[in-house]
Scaffold this active site. Structure first.
Site, PDB file in Angstrom:
ATOM      1  N   GLY A  34       0.803  -1.224   0.000  1.00 52.74           N
ATOM      2  CA  GLY A  34       0.000   0.000   0.000  1.00 52.74           C
ATOM      3  C   GLY A  34       0.830   1.265   0.000  1.00 52.74           C
TER       4      GLY A  34
ATOM      5  N   ASN B  23      -8.602   3.771   7.898  1.00 52.98           N
ATOM      6  CA  ASN B  23      -8.034   2.662   8.653  1.00 52.98           C
ATOM      7  C   ASN B  23      -8.249   2.776  10.155  1.00 52.98           C
ATOM      8  OD1 ASN B  23      -6.146   4.790   7.675  1.00 52.98           O
ATOM      9  ND2 ASN B  23      -4.827   3.927   9.264  1.00 52.98           N
TER      10      ASN B  23
ATOM     11  N   GLN C  31      -7.995  -0.299   2.757  1.00 42.42           N
ATOM     12  CA  GLN C  31      -8.933  -0.881   3.735  1.00 42.42           C
ATOM     13  C   GLN C  31     -10.232  -1.358   3.091  1.00 42.42           C
ATOM     14  OE1 GLN C  31      -8.588  -1.530   7.024  1.00 42.42           O
ATOM     15  NE2 GLN C  31      -6.512  -0.714   7.139  1.00 42.42           N
TER      16      GLN C  31
ATOM     17  N   HIS D 156      -1.757  -7.769   2.553  1.00 44.37           N
ATOM     18  CA  HIS D 156      -1.802  -8.198   3.968  1.00 44.37           C
ATOM     19  C   HIS D 156      -2.992  -7.639   4.738  1.00 44.37           C
ATOM     20  CE1 HIS D 156      -0.173  -4.734   6.458  1.00 44.37           C
ATOM     21  NE2 HIS D 156       0.215  -4.333   5.271  1.00 44.37           N
TER      22      HIS D 156
ATOM     23  N   THR E 105      12.818  -7.689  -9.718  1.00 43.30           N
ATOM     24  CA  THR E 105      12.326  -9.043 -10.002  1.00 43.30           C
ATOM     25  C   THR E 105      10.988  -9.266  -9.309  1.00 43.30           C
ATOM     26  OG1 THR E 105      14.584  -9.808 -10.180  1.00 43.30           O
ATOM     27  CG2 THR E 105      12.908 -11.496  -9.801  1.00 43.30           C
TER      28      THR E 105
ATOM     29  N   CYS F 116       0.758   2.723  13.215  1.00 41.12           N
ATOM     30  CA  CYS F 116       1.963   3.449  12.820  1.00 41.12           C
ATOM     31  C   CYS F 116       2.330   4.524  13.835  1.00 41.12           C
ATOM     32  CB  CYS F 116       1.773   4.109  11.467  1.00 41.12           C
ATOM     33  SG  CYS F 116       0.832   3.109  10.338  1.00 41.12           S
TER      34      CYS F 116
HETATM   35  C1  LIG Z   1      -2.077  -0.429   5.811  1.00 41.24           C
HETATM   36  C2  LIG Z   1      -2.424   0.780   5.009  1.00 41.24           C
HETATM   37  C3  LIG Z   1      -1.513   1.351   4.110  1.00 41.24           C
HETATM   38  C4  LIG Z   1      -0.113   0.830   3.970  1.00 41.24           C
HETATM   39  O1  LIG Z   1      -0.075  -0.400   3.334  1.00 41.24           O
HETATM   40  P1  LIG Z   1       1.269  -1.308   3.459  1.00 41.24           P
HETATM   41  O2  LIG Z   1       1.022  -2.441   2.543  1.00 41.24           O
HETATM   42  O3  LIG Z   1       1.353  -1.719   4.899  1.00 41.24           O
HETATM   43  O4  LIG Z   1       2.397  -0.440   3.023  1.00 41.24           O
HETATM   44  C5  LIG Z   1      -1.917   2.437   3.382  1.00 41.24           C
HETATM   45  N1  LIG Z   1      -3.151   2.948   3.512  1.00 41.24           N
HETATM   46  C6  LIG Z   1      -4.062   2.443   4.347  1.00 41.24           C
HETATM   47  C7  LIG Z   1      -5.421   3.033   4.431  1.00 41.24           C
HETATM   48  C8  LIG Z   1      -3.733   1.343   5.139  1.00 41.24           C
HETATM   49  O5  LIG Z   1      -4.621   0.842   5.983  1.00 41.24           O
END
Ligand SMILES: *Cc1c(COP(=O)(O)O)cnc(C)c1O
Length: 394
Positions: free
Chosen positions: A69, A150, A178, A200, A236, A323
């Site tokens: 993300g 989030n 999300q 994830h 890669t 975070c």
């Molecule tokens: C978790 C999240 C991200 C970051 O994604 P990653 O794959 O952990 O870098 C960005 N934006 C939102 C809204 C998120 O919940």
């Protein structure tokens, strides 16, 4: 342990892990190699691209795989900004509640001469389409509003914002990390030009994501190197990760309505029971929220202490965003919906998944009530609130 931090990350589904394993073992080819092991990896990556595209009603050639993300958010924004620089359009519209991957990228652009308008989300945590319309100027190159938040789970009027952007001929990017795999996302119907997703967050592996870029919207690369991802993202290919992303997304989409129904039942039970605590309040809109999100402020306690005690009780929760925990600043999202600092510090975020059961939720309710009461007994702030020395806010 009862895991209620699914907005932070999710458990990799067994079916996803099983699908990934061969790509670490016998099928370890580099998708750029000409031999058969390499060519098999190429086929698998392209098949995944087609499935990921289908899940959001896009075409294969509109999907690029990334490391997740954050990278997708960075690439979308930096790419539009670079085009903006060329056309001398250096104004961006966003909301006050974006993820840090978006906000920090925009801060960087502000330092290099861009102007950013941060839209209010009011008390319910939702951007108003009128505000988007009124803030777009002749020099606006990008509107960037997340699909779903989030922390407080609020779902933005993405389709209507997209409509305004189409009319005004401004690129519309939405961080849908999300939303994808959780609620229906259709990039055509919702007028989306660019979108980010991350495996994830829907029971796929960490470190892999994708960016959708509508045909005709230019994309610049963030990472220089080989010609992978049609020259837009060097490195890669993470073949096992990409397979994991695909399978996780297909599973999520296949069972979406079932999962939503299950989560909403548990979510609403949690909200109903936890709001029985005196001086507590739900953060974010009651209706326009993710099926798996509960976020509540309890006056007179510290979210950090609440988390630690819940952890001792076998419950994984979160306070604000994963975070920022560790920093003393209260969540920018809770401040944006008008929570005072001291109230924002007493927030609890519980985010569900398909794996949670009603029995777990009953246990969580009992333990949260117990821990909140315990913390309030020891809290000097709560004491002052009770004695009337300090005024209740909620
Ligand atoms: C978790 C999240 C991200 C970051 O994604 P990653 O794959 O952990 O870098 C960005 N934006 C939102 C809204 C998120 O919940």
């Amino acid at each position: 342990m009862i895991y209620l931090d699914n907005a932070g990350t999710t458990k990799v589904d067994k079916i996803v892990l099983d699908a990934m394993l061969p790509y670490f073992e016998e099928e370890y080819g580099n998708a750029s190699s000409l031999h058969s092991i390499g060519q098999h990896a190429r086929e698998v990556v392209e098949e995944a691209r087609a499935e990921v595209a289908k899940a959001i009603n896009a075409s294969s050639d509109e999907i690029y795989f990334t490391s997740g993300g954050s990278e997708s958010d960075n690439q979308a924004i930096m790419s539009v900004a670079r085009m903006g620089e060329i056309k001398n359009k250096k104004h961006i519209v966003t909301s006050k509640i974006e993820h840090h991957a978006v906000l920090h990228t925009l801060k960087k652009l502000e330092k290099s001469g861009f102007e950013v308008t941060y839209l209010d989300v009011y008390e319910n945590g939702i951007v108003r389409v009128e505000d988007v319309k009124n803030s777009i100027r002749d020099d606006t190159c990008l509107v960037c509003v997340m699909f779903a938040n989030n922390e407080i789970g609020t779902i933005q009027p993405v389709k209507e914002i997209g409509q305004v952007c189409r009319e005004k001929k401004v690129t519309f990017f939405t961080d849908a990390v999300q939303a994808v795999g959780h609620i229906p996302v259709d990039v055509v119907d919702m007028n989306i030009d660019m979108l980010s997703m991350s495996a994830h967050k829907f029971h796929g592996p960490k470190g892999v994501g994708a960016i959708y870029v509508r045909r005709g919207v230019p994309l610049f690369n963030l990472i220089e190197g080989g010609t992978q991802e049609r020259n837009k993202r060097a490195g890669t290919e993470n073949v096992a990760g990409i397979v994991g992303l695909k399978v996780a997304l297909m599973e999520a989409v296949k069972n979406m309505y079932c999962t939503i129904k299950h989560e909403i039942e548990l979510r609403d039970l949690l909200i109903k029971e936890l709001l029985k605590v005196s001086h507590s309040s739900l953060n974010g809109d009651e209706m326009k929220r993710l099926p798996n999100n509960v976020n509540i402020c309890f006056e007179g306690i510290e979210g950090e202490s609440l988390l630690l005690l819940l952890d001792d009780e076998g419950i994984c929760a979160s306070s604000g965003s994963a975070c920022t925990s560790g920093s003393l600043d209260p969540s920018h999202v809770l401040l944006a919906i008008g929570r005072p600092h001291e109230v924002a510090h007493g927030s609890l975020r519980l985010t569900l998944s398909k794996f949670n059961t009603k029995q777990e939720i009953m246990e969580v309710i009992e333990k949260v009530l117990k821990v909140v009461e315990h913390l309030r007994k020891m809290s000097p702030v709560w004491d002052e609130l009770e004695k009337g020395v300090r005024k209740h806010v909620i």
